[in-house]
Design a protein around this motif. Sequence first.
Motif, PDB file in Angstrom:
ATOM      1  N   SER A   1       5.068  -5.887  29.519  1.00 21.92           N
ATOM      2  CA  SER A   1       3.968  -4.985  29.864  1.00 21.92           C
ATOM      3  C   SER A   1       3.859  -4.841  31.375  1.00 21.92           C
ATOM      4  O   SER A   1       4.755  -5.256  32.113  1.00 21.92           O
ATOM      5  N   ASP A   2       2.750  -4.280  31.824  1.00 20.35           N
ATOM      6  CA  ASP A   2       2.451  -4.279  33.255  1.00 20.35           C
ATOM      7  C   ASP A   2       1.217  -5.153  33.483  1.00 20.35           C
ATOM      8  O   ASP A   2       0.761  -5.851  32.583  1.00 20.35           O
ATOM      9  N   ASN A   3       0.670  -5.099  34.695  1.00 17.42           N
ATOM     10  CA  ASN A   3      -0.448  -5.958  35.045  1.00 17.42           C
ATOM     11  C   ASN A   3      -1.798  -5.317  34.736  1.00 17.42           C
ATOM     12  O   ASN A   3      -2.836  -5.876  35.033  1.00 17.42           O
ATOM     13  N   GLY A   4      -1.758  -4.121  34.131  1.00 16.49           N
ATOM     14  CA  GLY A   4      -2.998  -3.415  33.844  1.00 16.49           C
ATOM     15  C   GLY A   4      -3.150  -3.156  32.363  1.00 16.49           C
ATOM     16  O   GLY A   4      -2.828  -4.015  31.532  1.00 16.49           O
ATOM     17  N   HIS A   5      -3.596  -1.973  32.010  1.00 15.51           N
ATOM     18  CA  HIS A   5      -3.810  -1.668  30.596  1.00 15.51           C
ATOM     19  C   HIS A   5      -2.573  -1.054  29.940  1.00 15.51           C
ATOM     20  O   HIS A   5      -2.629  -0.554  28.822  1.00 15.51           O
ATOM     21  N   THR A   6      -1.449  -1.073  30.633  1.00 15.69           N
ATOM     22  CA  THR A   6      -0.103  -0.830  30.093  1.00 15.69           C
ATOM     23  C   THR A   6       0.011   0.442  29.226  1.00 15.69           C
ATOM     24  O   THR A   6      -0.197   0.395  28.010  1.00 15.69           O
ATOM     25  N   PRO A   7       0.392   1.544  29.836  1.00 15.24           N
ATOM     26  CA  PRO A   7       0.542   2.795  29.079  1.00 15.24           C
ATOM     27  C   PRO A   7       1.914   2.943  28.414  1.00 15.24           C
ATOM     28  O   PRO A   7       2.412   4.049  28.229  1.00 15.24           O
ATOM     29  N   PHE A   8       2.550   1.807  28.087  1.00 17.77           N
ATOM     30  CA  PHE A   8       3.857   1.842  27.407  1.00 17.77           C
ATOM     31  C   PHE A   8       3.981   0.536  26.638  1.00 17.77           C
ATOM     32  O   PHE A   8       3.167  -0.376  26.841  1.00 17.77           O
ATOM     33  N   GLY A   9       5.016   0.371  25.831  1.00 17.01           N
ATOM     34  CA  GLY A   9       5.214  -0.949  25.236  1.00 17.01           C
ATOM     35  C   GLY A   9       6.024  -0.936  23.958  1.00 17.01           C
ATOM     36  O   GLY A   9       5.677  -0.247  22.997  1.00 17.01           O
ATOM     37  N   ASP A  10       7.098  -1.714  23.967  1.00 13.73           N
ATOM     38  CA  ASP A  10       7.992  -1.871  22.828  1.00 13.73           C
ATOM     39  C   ASP A  10       8.078  -3.357  22.454  1.00 13.73           C
ATOM     40  O   ASP A  10       7.807  -4.222  23.283  1.00 13.73           O
ATOM     41  N   ILE A  11       8.491  -3.631  21.230  1.00 11.42           N
ATOM     42  CA  ILE A  11       8.590  -5.019  20.768  1.00 11.42           C
ATOM     43  C   ILE A  11      10.024  -5.524  20.956  1.00 11.42           C
ATOM     44  O   ILE A  11      10.978  -4.868  20.534  1.00 11.42           O
ATOM     45  N   PHE A  12      10.151  -6.693  21.592  1.00 14.74           N
ATOM     46  CA  PHE A  12      11.436  -7.361  21.791  1.00 14.74           C
ATOM     47  C   PHE A  12      11.416  -8.720  21.100  1.00 14.74           C
ATOM     48  O   PHE A  12      10.355  -9.245  20.768  1.00 14.74           O
ATOM     49  N   ILE A  13      12.608  -9.304  20.917  1.00 13.34           N
ATOM     50  CA  ILE A  13      12.718 -10.655  20.355  1.00 13.34           C
ATOM     51  C   ILE A  13      13.546 -11.499  21.310  1.00 13.34           C
ATOM     52  O   ILE A  13      14.475 -10.990  21.952  1.00 13.34           O
ATOM     53  N   SER A  14      13.161 -12.779  21.436  1.00 12.48           N
ATOM     54  CA  SER A  14      13.889 -13.717  22.290  1.00 12.48           C
ATOM     55  C   SER A  14      14.159 -14.981  21.489  1.00 12.48           C
ATOM     56  O   SER A  14      13.421 -15.299  20.560  1.00 12.48           O
ATOM     57  N   ARG A  15      15.210 -15.699  21.875  1.00 11.71           N
ATOM     58  CA  ARG A  15      15.615 -16.887  21.116  1.00 11.71           C
ATOM     59  C   ARG A  15      15.622 -18.115  22.017  1.00 11.71           C
ATOM     60  O   ARG A  15      15.824 -18.005  23.228  1.00 11.71           O
ATOM     61  N   SER A  16      15.423 -19.275  21.411  1.00 12.32           N
ATOM     62  CA  SER A  16      15.377 -20.514  22.190  1.00 12.32           C
ATOM     63  C   SER A  16      15.889 -21.682  21.351  1.00 12.32           C
ATOM     64  O   SER A  16      15.542 -21.806  20.174  1.00 12.32           O
ATOM     65  N   PRO A  17      16.651 -22.596  21.982  1.00 10.54           N
ATOM     66  CA  PRO A  17      17.055 -23.805  21.252  1.00 10.54           C
ATOM     67  C   PRO A  17      15.957 -24.866  21.231  1.00 10.54           C
ATOM     68  O   PRO A  17      15.991 -25.783  20.415  1.00 10.54           O
ATOM     69  N   ASP A  18      14.967 -24.764  22.144  1.00 11.73           N
ATOM     70  CA  ASP A  18      14.058 -25.887  22.373  1.00 11.73           C
ATOM     71  C   ASP A  18      12.613 -25.479  22.675  1.00 11.73           C
ATOM     72  O   ASP A  18      11.805 -26.320  23.068  1.00 11.73           O
ATOM     73  N   LEU A  19      12.265 -24.226  22.542  1.00 15.63           N
ATOM     74  CA  LEU A  19      10.932 -23.694  22.838  1.00 15.63           C
ATOM     75  C   LEU A  19      10.604 -23.724  24.337  1.00 15.63           C
ATOM     76  O   LEU A  19       9.474 -23.488  24.734  1.00 15.63           O
ATOM     77  N   THR A  20      11.597 -24.027  25.192  1.00 15.26           N
ATOM     78  CA  THR A  20      11.389 -23.994  26.643  1.00 15.26           C
ATOM     79  C   THR A  20      12.221 -22.887  27.281  1.00 15.26           C
ATOM     80  O   THR A  20      11.700 -22.078  28.057  1.00 15.26           O
ATOM     81  N   TYR A  21      13.497 -22.862  26.975  1.00 10.25           N
ATOM     82  CA  TYR A  21      14.403 -21.877  27.568  1.00 10.25           C
ATOM     83  C   TYR A  21      14.596 -20.733  26.578  1.00 10.25           C
ATOM     84  O   TYR A  21      15.062 -20.948  25.457  1.00 10.25           O
ATOM     85  N   TRP A  22      14.226 -19.531  27.009  1.00 11.46           N
ATOM     86  CA  TRP A  22      14.274 -18.356  26.128  1.00 11.46           C
ATOM     87  C   TRP A  22      15.290 -17.354  26.651  1.00 11.46           C
ATOM     88  O   TRP A  22      15.361 -17.089  27.851  1.00 11.46           O
ATOM     89  N   GLY A  23      16.084 -16.787  25.724  1.00 11.53           N
ATOM     90  CA  GLY A  23      17.086 -15.810  26.128  1.00 11.53           C
ATOM     91  C   GLY A  23      17.540 -14.963  24.954  1.00 11.53           C
ATOM     92  O   GLY A  23      16.840 -14.858  23.948  1.00 11.53           O
ATOM     93  N   LYS A  24      18.733 -14.359  25.094  1.00 11.25           N
ATOM     94  CA  LYS A  24      19.299 -13.455  24.073  1.00 11.25           C
ATOM     95  C   LYS A  24      18.234 -12.419  23.661  1.00 11.25           C
ATOM     96  O   LYS A  24      17.943 -12.234  22.480  1.00 11.25           O
ATOM     97  N   HIS A  25      17.612 -11.803  24.661  1.00 13.40           N
ATOM     98  CA  HIS A  25      16.523 -10.848  24.413  1.00 13.40           C
ATOM     99  C   HIS A  25      17.079  -9.569  23.778  1.00 13.40           C
ATOM    100  O   HIS A  25      18.047  -9.005  24.281  1.00 13.40           O
ATOM    101  N   ARG A  26      16.486  -9.154  22.698  1.00 12.63           N
ATOM    102  CA  ARG A  26      16.941  -7.950  21.995  1.00 12.63           C
ATOM    103  C   ARG A  26      15.755  -7.038  21.705  1.00 12.63           C
ATOM    104  O   ARG A  26      14.666  -7.507  21.356  1.00 12.63           O
ATOM    105  N   PHE A  27      16.002  -5.746  21.757  1.00  6.70           N
ATOM    106  CA  PHE A  27      15.014  -4.731  21.363  1.00  6.70           C
ATOM    107  C   PHE A  27      14.832  -4.779  19.850  1.00  6.70           C
ATOM    108  O   PHE A  27      15.809  -4.877  19.111  1.00  6.70           O
ATOM    109  N   VAL A  28      13.587  -4.733  19.395  1.00 11.96           N
ATOM    110  CA  VAL A  28      13.320  -4.671  17.949  1.00 11.96           C
ATOM    111  C   VAL A  28      12.877  -3.258  17.563  1.00 11.96           C
ATOM    112  O   VAL A  28      13.531  -2.595  16.762  1.00 11.96           O
ATOM    113  N   MET A  29      11.783  -2.794  18.124  1.00 16.15           N
ATOM    114  CA  MET A  29      11.336  -1.427  17.839  1.00 16.15           C
ATOM    115  C   MET A  29      10.346  -0.971  18.911  1.00 16.15           C
ATOM    116  O   MET A  29       9.741  -1.791  19.595  1.00 16.15           O
TER     117      MET A  29
END
Length: 329
Positions: A173-201
């Motif tokens: 998003s942005d730092n305000g009321h965000t006039p845009f926005g799509d859903i992404f997914i991220s993956r993690s082996p340990d709930l700390t490091y997140w990556g492999k970000h993919r667009f969902v919809m």
Amino acid sequence: MTKIIGTNLTNMPWQERKTEGPLPLWRFDQNPIIGRDGNKVSNSVFNSAIVPYKDGYAGVFRCDSRSISMDIFAGFSDDGIHWHIEDEPIRFEGDDPEILNREFRYDPRVILIDDKYYITWCNGYHGPTIGLGWTKDFKTFVQMENAFLPFNRNGVLFPRKINGEYMMLSRPSDNGHTPFGDIFISRSPDLTYWGKHRFVMGAEKGDYSAWQSTKIGPGPVPIETDEGWLIIYHGVITTCNGFVYRMGSALLDIDEPWKVLYRTRDYIMAPDVPYEQLGDVSNVVFPCATIQDSATGRIAIYYGAADTVTGIAFTTVDELVAYTKKNSF
Ligand code: BMA
């Protein structure tokens, strides 16, 4: 018939549908279940998350104070309807004061994974990002690293690892009321490091589904079914009177949940009754949690109404999955 993969929940709030209608959700007739005075300090209680806990329920509630600061508070209930919400906000423990420093906290989600209840929320760290913490008893809370860089909102964990990795939906998003926005997914082996970000919809720019044309964001924790992950999300349109928030649903592939199998062109619920249409932010229904019973397929959706109060809507997995498929793009 669709099957919910999960546990049985015999004491969940439930009402049968009283009138036929075109939409797959119907409201609890005791709504709103929590008013704006849900605890001693609150101006409003909305966009909150609950989970089965012991013989009843526990929750993490967004209570904006009467100075209009946003924070999250623990609560407890025997029946999922009548709630005791603490008057003091959650205080997190943790190793790094930099992370524990509170700017603001809002829109929590909660899910039990293994032996811990994990909480995600919109956390102020030089702007909104996704905070992550856990508790075992809703009294002592441990804060982990923020999952993402700012700016991000609506971090929603999947209830189990998928092919050995934790997964989280989010909405950059942005730092305000965000006039845009799509859903992404991220993956993690340990709930700390997140990556492999993919667009969902994403938001739908065409006239064919204008209720979700400005932005969309994930809502409750995905529900595992034998037809895929059932998600309920919010969709926003910009009107002459500002943003209007409605709900939609989708089915995601069970092993590769960035693949959308079905997604509603029509909304599943809209701000249609006075407590959703009039409040501190009018015309908002904003779902943050569900509880469900795998034996009967009953689903109760907890949602914030007009950024002021909290309500419940009901559906069944059969009804919602059938609608999602029938109304899909
Ligand atoms: C979003 C969030 C939600 C809120 C909604 C409508 O950006 O702040 O908590 O319900 O706006 O005001």
